[in-house]
Design an enzyme around this catalytic site. Structure first.
Site, short mmCIF file in Angstrom:
data_model
loop_
_atom_site.label_atom_id
_atom_site.label_comp_id
_atom_site.label_asym_id
_atom_site.label_seq_id
_atom_site.Cartn_x
_atom_site.Cartn_y
_atom_site.Cartn_z
CB ALA A 32 -28.64 3.99 -13.33
CE LYS A 38 -28.62 -7.32 -10.47
NZ LYS A 38 -27.30 -7.94 -10.69
NE ARG A 65 -18.93 8.08 -9.77
CZ ARG A 65 -18.66 8.42 -8.51
NH1 ARG A 65 -17.97 9.52 -8.28
NH2 ARG A 65 -19.05 7.68 -7.50
CD GLU A 221 -31.45 -4.88 9.29
OE1 GLU A 221 -31.82 -4.83 8.11
OE2 GLU A 221 -30.44 -4.29 9.72
CG ASP A 240 -28.64 2.66 8.59
OD1 ASP A 240 -28.78 3.28 7.52
OD2 ASP A 240 -28.81 1.44 8.68
CG HIS A 245 -36.19 3.27 8.80
ND1 HIS A 245 -36.55 4.01 7.69
CD2 HIS A 245 -35.21 2.43 8.38
CE1 HIS A 245 -35.81 3.62 6.66
NE2 HIS A 245 -35.00 2.68 7.05
#
EC number: 1.1.1.49
Length: 496
Positions: A32, A38, A65, A221, A240, A245
């Protein structure tokens, strides 16, 4: 046609079309304090809250942690204060069973508050922490139904590690409790591929090797590895992007129609398609796959460093930041049709598109216009940015004589519907809470993709000199060898 809410027109906020969650629930986010929470998870939950989709009683418990209290945890997010009142935090040692006992006590207190044991555990942590978290959830009994667990890619590093992870998952959770998330499947435009194909008979009838010359899929990208160098050095672009994807988009473009759009029927056809992909011949791999790594260059008018000059990257790194490949699908529909896939970092622009290129006309009746000079019809799915669909076709140029000219008929979501498309995580988190597995991956999904790519990865690792990546200047469309891959077949990459 009216939607499920009885509306003929979408509201400005399409989230309001989504089903409201009636049953109270709790979501525990491991990791988190990290970037995914975020940037994506909390904003998505906040949007669901503001759209009135979440029930009155729910909780979001952050677990990581890092030491912090509830107030500091909430201050990390730009979110509705009323939503943040439902958020709290606990510090957890992922390796320590005693720490999970404290976590269980906290969860039980929150469960009493909402009067529901409808729990979701979201593992927004590095993959090496999956197994200790899963084991400790089991030791404390937190894995019991109706609890569900969500894991993010990468799902292992190769076939062997993926199977180890899956064995652990299925040791502690049943398949209907496991949600393997690929956020690309949550994109509205990706899902629209299915509607375009299976709700329009005119297109489905020509969606085969009789009419299609080839298919191109590009995921580009303009950014580099940014702050993810440590992760990327251990993964590389093939793992990746292609293992998840890229192959999932390929499956949606090429799969057979399911008997209905429910979880198992849809996923069965997806896996069936992936199983039909012809294995790569390792002995002549260079003719099928091109591996690249960006060097110094200019992107968007700004000078950027080479991959090996990025912070956290080894000076002699052989990790690929670009891959182009050609593959075939050995089934009746697609036999003989090449699929060209490419993806890379530090390319000229950010764009994801699928182009279905149809065969050229067999003979031109127009004087002075040879058939091979007429550009073929193409259907283009732009998945990001400026999402939409285009149909390219020939029309008569407004002048004396019969001179064809290629035009594009464009549909753009924003222009037509005038609405904000939901973020993929908004849709997928909603599906997890509701227990709908349709847009998530199954174990056999993962294994068949690893079975395809594992021999490639092993060949690269066993002969690093032979398969050293070609260096391409940042700001270009990859190494020259990627152009040759498609040009040898008398074709060329689309100009994007």
């Amino acid at each position: 046609m009216k939607c499920s809410l009885g509306l003929e027109k979408c509201p400005d906020d399409t989230l309001r079309c989504f089903p409201k969650i009636e049953q109270p629930f709790g979501i525990v986010i491991f990791g988190a304090s990290g970037d995914l929470t975020k940037r994506k998870l909390i904003p998505a939950l906040n949007r669901l809250f503001e759209a009135g989709i979440l029930p009155e009683r729910f909780f979001v418990l952050g677990a990581a942690r890092t030491k912090m209290d509830d107030k500091k945890f909430r201050s990390r997010f730009d979110a509705n204060p009323d939503f943040l009142e439902h958020c709290s935090y606990i510090s957890v040692d992922y390796q320590d069973p005693e720490s999970f006992k404290q976590l269980k006590n906290t969860i039980e207190t929150l469960i009493k508050r909402i009067d529901s044991s409808n729990l979701v555990f979201y593992l927004a942590v590095p993959p090496d922490l999956y197994i200790p978290i899963l084991e400790n959830l089991s030791k404390t009994g937190l894995n019991e139904k109706p609890a569900r667990v969500v894991i993010e890619k990468p799902f292992g590093k190769d076939l062997e590690s993926a199977r180890r992870l899956e064995d652990t998952l299925q040791k502690y959770f049943q398949e209907d409790q496991i949600f393997r998330i690929d956020h690309y499947l949550g994109k509205e435009t990706v899902q629209n591929i299915l509607v375009f194909r299976f709700a329009n008979f005119i297109f489905e009838e020509i969606w085969n090797n009789k009419f299609v010359d080839h298919v191109q899929i590009t995921m580009a990208e303009d950014i580099g590895v940014e702050h993810r160098a440590g992760y990327f050095e251990n993964v590389g672009l093939l793992r990746d992007i292609f293992q998840n994807h890229m192959l999932q988009i390929l499956a949606l473009i090429a799969m057979e129609p399911p008997s209905s759009f429910n979880g198992e029927n849809f996923r069965n056809e997806r896996v069936k398609l992936l199983r039909s992909i012809r294995p790569f011949p390792v002995e002549e791999l260079e003719s099928w796959i091109v591996r690249g790594q960006y060097g110094r260059g200019v992107v968007n008018g700004k000078e950027v460093p080479a991959y090996r000059e990025e912070p956290g990257v080894a000076k002699d790194s052989n990790v690929e930041t670009f891959v182009a490949m050609k593959l075939f699908i050995d089934n009746w529909r697609w036999s003989g049709v090449p699929f060209y896939l490419r993806s890379g970092k530090r390319l000229p622009k950010k764009i994801t598109e699928v182009a279905v290129v149809f065969k050229k006309i067999p003979h031109s009746i127009f004087a002075g216009v040879p058939s091979d000079e007429l550009e073929p019809n193409t259907i283009v799915f732009t998945l990001q940015p400026n999402e939409g669909i285009s149909l390219e076709f020939q029309v008569k140029r407004p002048c004396p004589g019969m001179f064809p000219q290629l035009l594009s008929m464009d549909f753009r979501y924003e222009d037509y519907f005038g609405v904000k498309l939901p973020d993929a995580y908004e849709r997928l988190l909603l599906d997890v809470i509701l227990g709908d597995p349709t847009l998530f991956m199954r174990r056999d999904d993962l294994e068949v993709s690893w079975e395809l790519l594992d021999p490639v990865l092993k060949a690269w690792e066993n002969d690093p000199v032979r398969f050293s990546p070609y260096v391409y200047p940042a700001g270009t469309w990859g190494p020259r060898e990627a152009d040759l891959l498609i040009e040898r077949d008398g074709r060329k990459w689309r100009k994007l």
